[in-house]
Enzyme design. Structure first.
Site, mmCIF file in Angstrom:
data_model
loop_
_atom_site.group_PDB
_atom_site.id
_atom_site.type_symbol
_atom_site.label_atom_id
_atom_site.label_comp_id
_atom_site.label_asym_id
_atom_site.label_seq_id
_atom_site.Cartn_x
_atom_site.Cartn_y
_atom_site.Cartn_z
ATOM 1 N N CYS A 116 0.812 -1.223 0.000
ATOM 2 C CA CYS A 116 0.000 0.000 0.000
ATOM 3 C C CYS A 116 0.845 1.272 0.000
ATOM 4 C CB CYS A 116 -0.946 -0.009 1.189
ATOM 5 S SG CYS A 116 -2.044 -1.419 1.119
ATOM 6 N N HIS A 258 -3.539 6.817 2.349
ATOM 7 C CA HIS A 258 -3.891 5.527 1.747
ATOM 8 C C HIS A 258 -5.262 5.130 2.285
ATOM 9 C CE1 HIS A 258 -4.055 1.403 0.663
ATOM 10 N NE2 HIS A 258 -3.860 0.968 1.890
ATOM 11 N N ASN A 288 -10.186 -0.551 -0.967
ATOM 12 C CA ASN A 288 -8.731 -0.446 -0.858
ATOM 13 C C ASN A 288 -8.109 -1.012 -2.140
ATOM 14 O OD1 ASN A 288 -6.034 -0.728 -0.313
ATOM 15 N ND2 ASN A 288 -6.298 -1.672 1.707
HETATM 16 O O1 UT7 Z 1 -4.115 -1.601 3.093
HETATM 17 C C1 UT7 Z 1 -3.394 -2.297 3.976
HETATM 18 C C2 UT7 Z 1 -3.714 -2.655 5.100
HETATM 19 N N1 UT7 Z 1 -4.922 -3.229 5.564
HETATM 20 C C3 UT7 Z 1 -5.548 -2.591 6.539
HETATM 21 O O2 UT7 Z 1 -5.231 -1.493 6.886
HETATM 22 C C4 UT7 Z 1 -6.653 -3.348 7.236
HETATM 23 C C5 UT7 Z 1 -6.675 -2.998 8.679
HETATM 24 N N2 UT7 Z 1 -7.717 -3.699 9.407
HETATM 25 C C6 UT7 Z 1 -9.024 -3.401 9.255
HETATM 26 O O3 UT7 Z 1 -9.383 -2.545 8.463
HETATM 27 C C7 UT7 Z 1 -10.012 -4.108 10.120
HETATM 28 O O4 UT7 Z 1 -9.318 -4.875 11.087
HETATM 29 C C8 UT7 Z 1 -10.960 -5.052 9.341
HETATM 30 C C9 UT7 Z 1 -11.901 -4.213 8.506
HETATM 31 C C10 UT7 Z 1 -10.167 -5.994 8.457
HETATM 32 C C11 UT7 Z 1 -11.800 -5.872 10.308
HETATM 33 O O5 UT7 Z 1 -12.516 -5.027 11.170
HETATM 34 P P1 UT7 Z 1 -12.446 -5.250 12.751
HETATM 35 O O6 UT7 Z 1 -13.318 -4.255 13.336
HETATM 36 O O7 UT7 Z 1 -11.005 -5.237 13.152
HETATM 37 O O8 UT7 Z 1 -13.079 -6.675 12.903
HETATM 38 P P2 UT7 Z 1 -12.469 -7.965 13.607
HETATM 39 O O9 UT7 Z 1 -11.461 -8.599 12.730
HETATM 40 O O10 UT7 Z 1 -12.091 -7.620 15.006
HETATM 41 O O11 UT7 Z 1 -13.743 -8.875 13.674
HETATM 42 C C12 UT7 Z 1 -14.859 -8.521 14.492
HETATM 43 C C13 UT7 Z 1 -15.992 -9.487 14.173
HETATM 44 C C14 UT7 Z 1 -15.554 -10.935 14.171
HETATM 45 O O12 UT7 Z 1 -16.610 -11.719 14.667
HETATM 46 P P3 UT7 Z 1 -16.596 -12.255 16.182
HETATM 47 O O13 UT7 Z 1 -15.375 -13.088 16.297
HETATM 48 O O14 UT7 Z 1 -16.567 -11.032 17.037
HETATM 49 O O15 UT7 Z 1 -17.879 -13.016 16.268
HETATM 50 C C15 UT7 Z 1 -15.382 -11.245 12.725
HETATM 51 O O16 UT7 Z 1 -15.556 -12.601 12.413
HETATM 52 O O17 UT7 Z 1 -16.484 -9.206 12.867
HETATM 53 C C16 UT7 Z 1 -16.487 -10.413 12.115
HETATM 54 N N3 UT7 Z 1 -16.267 -10.090 10.721
HETATM 55 C C17 UT7 Z 1 -17.279 -9.780 9.887
HETATM 56 N N4 UT7 Z 1 -18.610 -9.718 10.081
HETATM 57 C C18 UT7 Z 1 -19.361 -9.368 9.031
HETATM 58 C C19 UT7 Z 1 -15.113 -9.995 10.043
HETATM 59 N N5 UT7 Z 1 -15.340 -9.657 8.774
HETATM 60 C C20 UT7 Z 1 -16.684 -9.515 8.655
HETATM 61 C C21 UT7 Z 1 -17.532 -9.181 7.597
HETATM 62 N N6 UT7 Z 1 -18.842 -9.112 7.829
HETATM 63 N N7 UT7 Z 1 -17.060 -8.895 6.365
#
Ligand code: UT7
Length: 333
Positions: A116, A258, A288
């Protein structure tokens, strides 16, 4: 002594494929919802290529657009740098493919891998060719087809990424002209390598039936680890760059981060204390696009009337690697 030659951006071209993948489309593919995606990422839709379209195709379209806006022929280009993690193939480089596609006879070039942060790193690299007087016309491109390395059964990654490209032309500023790059600050932290990576297909895990079955040719991400690193480091690198140039956050007219997650961008803007109108956010429309996000956001800033001649601009990125970068420049046209 200040360098007598300073590189500036003289043209910008962008390209995204026409096909849209909306949150509603994704609701039908994996267990997710428009509400979750909007709240957690800020993304509403992203552009995705049709089968058979490659990164060099998007890059070439963006490059042609930049050249047309500047009114110069492709033969005038001396160097092409393509930032990408999704090259058409390992080799030849995307720069070679773009050179041929746009007819830039006489150019040399190479690809730059920094995920990125690739566009920002490529700007830094390209500016050196101008500043040293070695070249006068450098094309810097950020282009990725993330849909080619996404597992569309993995809801944690498939909702985030999109495809797109942007290209800028770098040329020397005129003597005494207050325009162009002011400073760059980049760093990498390889200890974060396993937080966001594609394990298969390289020399460590060459392609086999097993690597394909295990989906090792797709993006693997520890979202929370990347999120925490990005929130801290995007603000930190900007803060350091502003301080060493004697600037405060309120001096910035246009902040172009970004576009990885709306929450990361808003948090960075808050931590820095930017003016409310400074951040440019278009992740809702493009997702992204990795190396494509910053030039695509530059175009959004121009369209919104926020990026104009004389604007003081701050670019920032954090990406896989980890790679971190920030760039200060004064917009030239
Ligand atoms: O460009 C380069 C770099 N990449 C980034 O900068 C990405 C950085 N990270 C993020 O943007 C976020 O961490 C994500 C968008 C990837 C995820 O969001 P989050 O708020 O950190 O979610 P999480 O991984 O903590 O997951 C929370 C919950 C989980 O469920 P449980 O375990 O609490 O029941 C996940 O399974 O959300 C669930 N989950 C989803 N639910 C609905 C994860 N993805 C999804 C989804 N839809 N697409």
């Amino acid at each position: 002594m200040t360098n007598p030659i300073r590189a500036k951006i003289t043209s910008l071209g962008t390209y995204v494929p026409p096909r849209l993948l909306t949150n509603q489309d994704l609701e039908a593919m994996v267990e997710t919802s428009d509400q979750w995606i909007m709240e957690r990422t800020g993304i509403r839709e992203r552009h995705i290529v049709e089968k058979g379209v490659a990164t060099s195709d998007l890059a070439a379209e963006a490059a042609k657009c930049a050249l047309a806006k500047r009114g110069i022929r492709p033969e005038a280009i001396e160097v092409i740098i393509v930032g990408t993690v999704t090259p058409d193939m390992f080799f030849p480089s995307s720069a070679c493919l773009v050179q041929h596609k746009i007819g830039a006879k006489g150019a040399w070039g190479f690809d730059l891998s920094a995920a990125c942060s690739a566009f920002i790193y490529a700007l830094h690299a390209g500016a050196q060719f101008i500043n040293t007087g070695v070249h006068k016309k450098v094309l810097v491109i950020g282009a990725d087809i993330m849909s080619s390395i996404i597992d569309y059964t993995d809801r944690a990654t498939c909702v985030i990424f999109g495809d797109g490209a942007g290209a800028v032309l770098l040329e020397p500023a005129a003597g005494g002209e207050d325009a162009g790059f002011i400073d760059f600050l980049n760093y990498v932290d390889g200890s974060g390598g396993r937080s966001l990576y594609m394990p298969g297909g390289g020399s460590l895990n060459p392609s086999t039936h097993e690597t394909v079955d295990k989906k090792m040719h797709c993006v693997h991400q520890d979202g929370q680890a990347v999120f925490k690193y990005a929130v801290r480091n995007m603000a930190d690198v900007c803060d350091r760059l502003l301080k060493r140039n004697g600037l405060s956050a309120t001096d910035i007219d246009c902040f172009i981060p970004h576009q990885a997650n709306k929450r990361i961008m808003v948090s960075t803007a808050d931590r820095l204390g930017l003016r409310p109108e400074a951040p440019i956010i278009n992740i809702d429309r493009f997702g992204n696009t990795t190396a494509g996000t910053i030039p695509l956001a530059m175009q959004t800033a121009i369209d919104e009337g926020k990026l104009k001649k004389g604007s003081l601009v701050l670019l920032a990125s954090v990406g896989a690697g980890f790679t971190t970068g920030a760039t200060l420049l004064r917009w030239a046209y």
